[in-house]
Scaffold this motif. Structure first.
Motif, PDB file in Angstrom:
ATOM      1  N   GLN A   1      -0.556  12.972  10.945  1.00 38.99           N
ATOM      2  CA  GLN A   1      -1.389  13.659   9.963  1.00 38.99           C
ATOM      3  C   GLN A   1      -2.789  13.058   9.904  1.00 38.99           C
ATOM      4  O   GLN A   1      -3.777  13.780   9.702  1.00 38.99           O
ATOM      5  N   GLN A   2      -2.900  11.758  10.111  1.00 37.99           N
ATOM      6  CA  GLN A   2      -4.219  11.129  10.168  1.00 37.99           C
ATOM      7  C   GLN A   2      -5.024  11.673  11.354  1.00 37.99           C
ATOM      8  O   GLN A   2      -6.236  11.892  11.246  1.00 37.99           O
TER       9      GLN A   2
ATOM     10  N   GLY B   1      -1.170   4.759   0.057  1.00 31.02           N
ATOM     11  CA  GLY B   1      -1.310   5.691   1.165  1.00 31.02           C
ATOM     12  C   GLY B   1      -1.132   7.126   0.704  1.00 31.02           C
ATOM     13  O   GLY B   1      -0.481   7.423  -0.309  1.00 31.02           O
TER      14      GLY B   1
ATOM     15  N   ARG C   1       5.003   8.221   1.366  1.00 32.08           N
ATOM     16  CA  ARG C   1       3.580   7.999   1.614  1.00 32.08           C
ATOM     17  C   ARG C   1       3.324   7.432   3.011  1.00 32.08           C
ATOM     18  O   ARG C   1       4.191   6.781   3.606  1.00 32.08           O
ATOM     19  N   ASN C   2       2.132   7.693   3.498  1.00 31.80           N
ATOM     20  CA  ASN C   2       1.711   7.181   4.797  1.00 31.80           C
ATOM     21  C   ASN C   2       1.609   5.659   4.737  1.00 31.80           C
ATOM     22  O   ASN C   2       0.891   5.102   3.909  1.00 31.80           O
TER      23      ASN C   2
ATOM     24  N   GLY D   1       2.969  10.087   9.298  1.00 31.78           N
ATOM     25  CA  GLY D   1       1.716   9.671   8.679  1.00 31.78           C
ATOM     26  C   GLY D   1       0.609   9.503   9.699  1.00 31.78           C
ATOM     27  O   GLY D   1      -0.537   9.926   9.488  1.00 31.78           O
TER      28      GLY D   1
ATOM     29  N   ASP E   1       1.353   3.878   7.853  1.00 31.60           N
ATOM     30  CA  ASP E   1       1.007   3.495   9.222  1.00 31.60           C
ATOM     31  C   ASP E   1      -0.112   2.454   9.207  1.00 31.60           C
ATOM     32  O   ASP E   1      -1.093   2.588   8.467  1.00 31.60           O
TER      33      ASP E   1
ATOM     34  N   VAL F   1       2.836  12.137   2.435  1.00 36.04           N
ATOM     35  CA  VAL F   1       3.095  12.882   3.670  1.00 36.04           C
ATOM     36  C   VAL F   1       4.309  13.790   3.554  1.00 36.04           C
ATOM     37  O   VAL F   1       4.499  14.670   4.386  1.00 36.04           O
TER      38      VAL F   1
ATOM     39  N   ARG G   1      -1.227   0.162   1.926  1.00 40.09           N
ATOM     40  CA  ARG G   1      -0.041   1.009   2.135  1.00 40.09           C
ATOM     41  C   ARG G   1       0.490   1.553   0.820  1.00 40.09           C
ATOM     42  O   ARG G   1       1.026   2.657   0.767  1.00 40.09           O
TER      43      ARG G   1
END
Length: 406
Positions: free
Chosen positions: A69-70, A270, A242-243, A66, A245, A273, A267
């Motif tokens: 990817q951000q 999110g 899901r992300n 995650g 982070d 991902v 979160r």
């Protein structure tokens, strides 16, 4: 050797000297998988290691992938690691490694562990293998326990794609209204409050002691009940990660607790991902889900078996079968703490090194409890990494005087 012939000192800024953090973590998780593959490890412990491997991989995607990817979305080409590997290359190598590990994971489950479990009287039965007696039993279970907590979600111009919970198990369904050629989609989410595997009746005195079928198989068997009056088409089981982070700069926030609470709420929503999809899923359902979740084809992992192996903890927890488990390990009591009237007296005598898990963690709990109850203690400072849902450490910190640092 004189200075003229001595090799030059290495350049510690050279990226070639360093191992990529994310790829190194995957190799750590490979060692967890190797425990599941080891025939010398007791059978139910091998099953537990598969569940741990899956749980670890979930967290890896939620946090590590995650975060990467951000960075891609923000236009950041390189991560902060000393290896200086480009972010896109990291994601590509992660994808390749995870696909190989996933294949090894399911090969271990299907070719080794499930046959061995059946020989021990524990059977996982797929939908196509259910007997008529099984189906009658599951019909009653579905009507009484499962159907009341299901909420089918139709997707059309008036009903956008729903927000699916992180790590939830779902069924995607195609359907049509009678006489209408338009293909509609719907999603059924398997409730987390239900057990991952549904027990089936067994013949008393027979060689099979426990039979289970996956929860999603029971839901799939009763899809017509969920969409009365509709013509059902194809369906597929899938799972979304899901992300999750979180990055918080302690120096930039006024109220850390409030900031953490806000981030935890974020979160839940999110970005996706990873999409895990059963191997037999139709292409049109894969395309629909990747578009709805805003994912690339590289983010899709087709699974050659049961999705969400976290549920194997349920099988591992079956009572009995001591020969299929590791012998219970009992940590040793720490003599100095055991002989002293309280932890402060023990450490006042001399420094004490405690080696966990071989020595009991109870003395640490006793120490924190004593500190929380002693009004002479000015502050309690420690690094607390994860806790149980009913942690005695957290209870002690809540009980500590408000003047103490928590």
């Amino acid at each position: 050797m004189d200075s003229a012939t001595a090799p030059p000192a290495p350049d510690l800024a050279d990226p070639a000297l360093y191992i990529n953090r994310e790829l190194s973590w995957l190799e750590f998780n490979r060692r967890v998988l190797e425990e599941a593959q080891d025939p010398e490890v007791p059978l139910l412990e091998r099953l537990k290691f598969l569940a741990i491997f899956e749980s670890n991989l979930d967290e890896f995607f939620m946090v590590r992938v995650g975060g990467l990817q951000q960075k891609v979305q923000a236009g950041i080409a390189y991560g902060s690691g000393a290896d200086h590997m480009p972010v896109k290359e990291q994601l590509e190598r992660i994808e390749q490694t995870v696909r190989r590990m996933t294949a090894d994971n399911y090969r271990c489950l299907q070719e080794s562990l499930l046959p061995a479990l059946e020989r021990e009287g524990i059977l996982l039965r797929r939908l196509k293998d259910l007997t008529e007696a099984d189906r009658r039993h599951l019909r009653l279970i579905f009507q009484k326990e499962i159907f009341p907590v299901l909420t089918p979600l139709a997707i059309d111009p008036g009903h956008p794609f729903p927000h699916l919970l992180n790590k939830s198990l779902n069924l995607a369904v195609t359907l049509r209204r009678p006489g209408d050629e338009e293909v509609l989609f719907a999603v059924v989410q398997a409730p987390a409050v239900l057990a991952r595997f549904v027990p089936l009746p067994v013949e008393p005195g027979g060689p099979i002691k426990h039979v289970f079928t996956p929860l999603e198989a029971v839901i799939r068997m009763h899809l017509p009940d969920l969409f009365p009056g509709m013509e059902l088409g194809k369906d597929a089981i899938f799972r979304v990660t899901r992300n999750s982070d979180i990055e918080i700069d302690d120096d930039e926030v006024e109220d850390l607790l409030k900031t953490i609470e806000q981030e935890v709420r974020k979160r839940r929503r999110g970005a996706a991902v990873r999409l895990q999809l059963e191997d037999e899923a139709p292409v049109e359902i894969e395309q629909f889900l990747t578009t709805a979740l805003d994912l690339d084809p590289s983010d899709v992992i087709r699974i050659p078996g049961i999705l969400d192996l976290n549920g194997l903890f349920q099988i591992h927890g079956l009572p009995g079968y001591p020969h299929l488990r590791d012998k219970q390990f009992v940590p040793q009591l720490v003599h100095e703490f055991n002989q002293a009237p309280d932890p402060f007296t023990a450490i006042r005598g001399r420094d004490i090194l405690v080696h966990h898990p071989y020595e009991s963690f109870g003395c640490v709990v006793d120490f924190v409890n004593a500190a929380a109850d002693d009004d002479r203690v000015l502050a309690v400072k420690q690094t607390l990494y994860r806790t149980s849902s009913d942690s005695p450490i957290v209870r002690a910190l809540q009980r500590a005087p408000t003047t103490a640092s928590r």
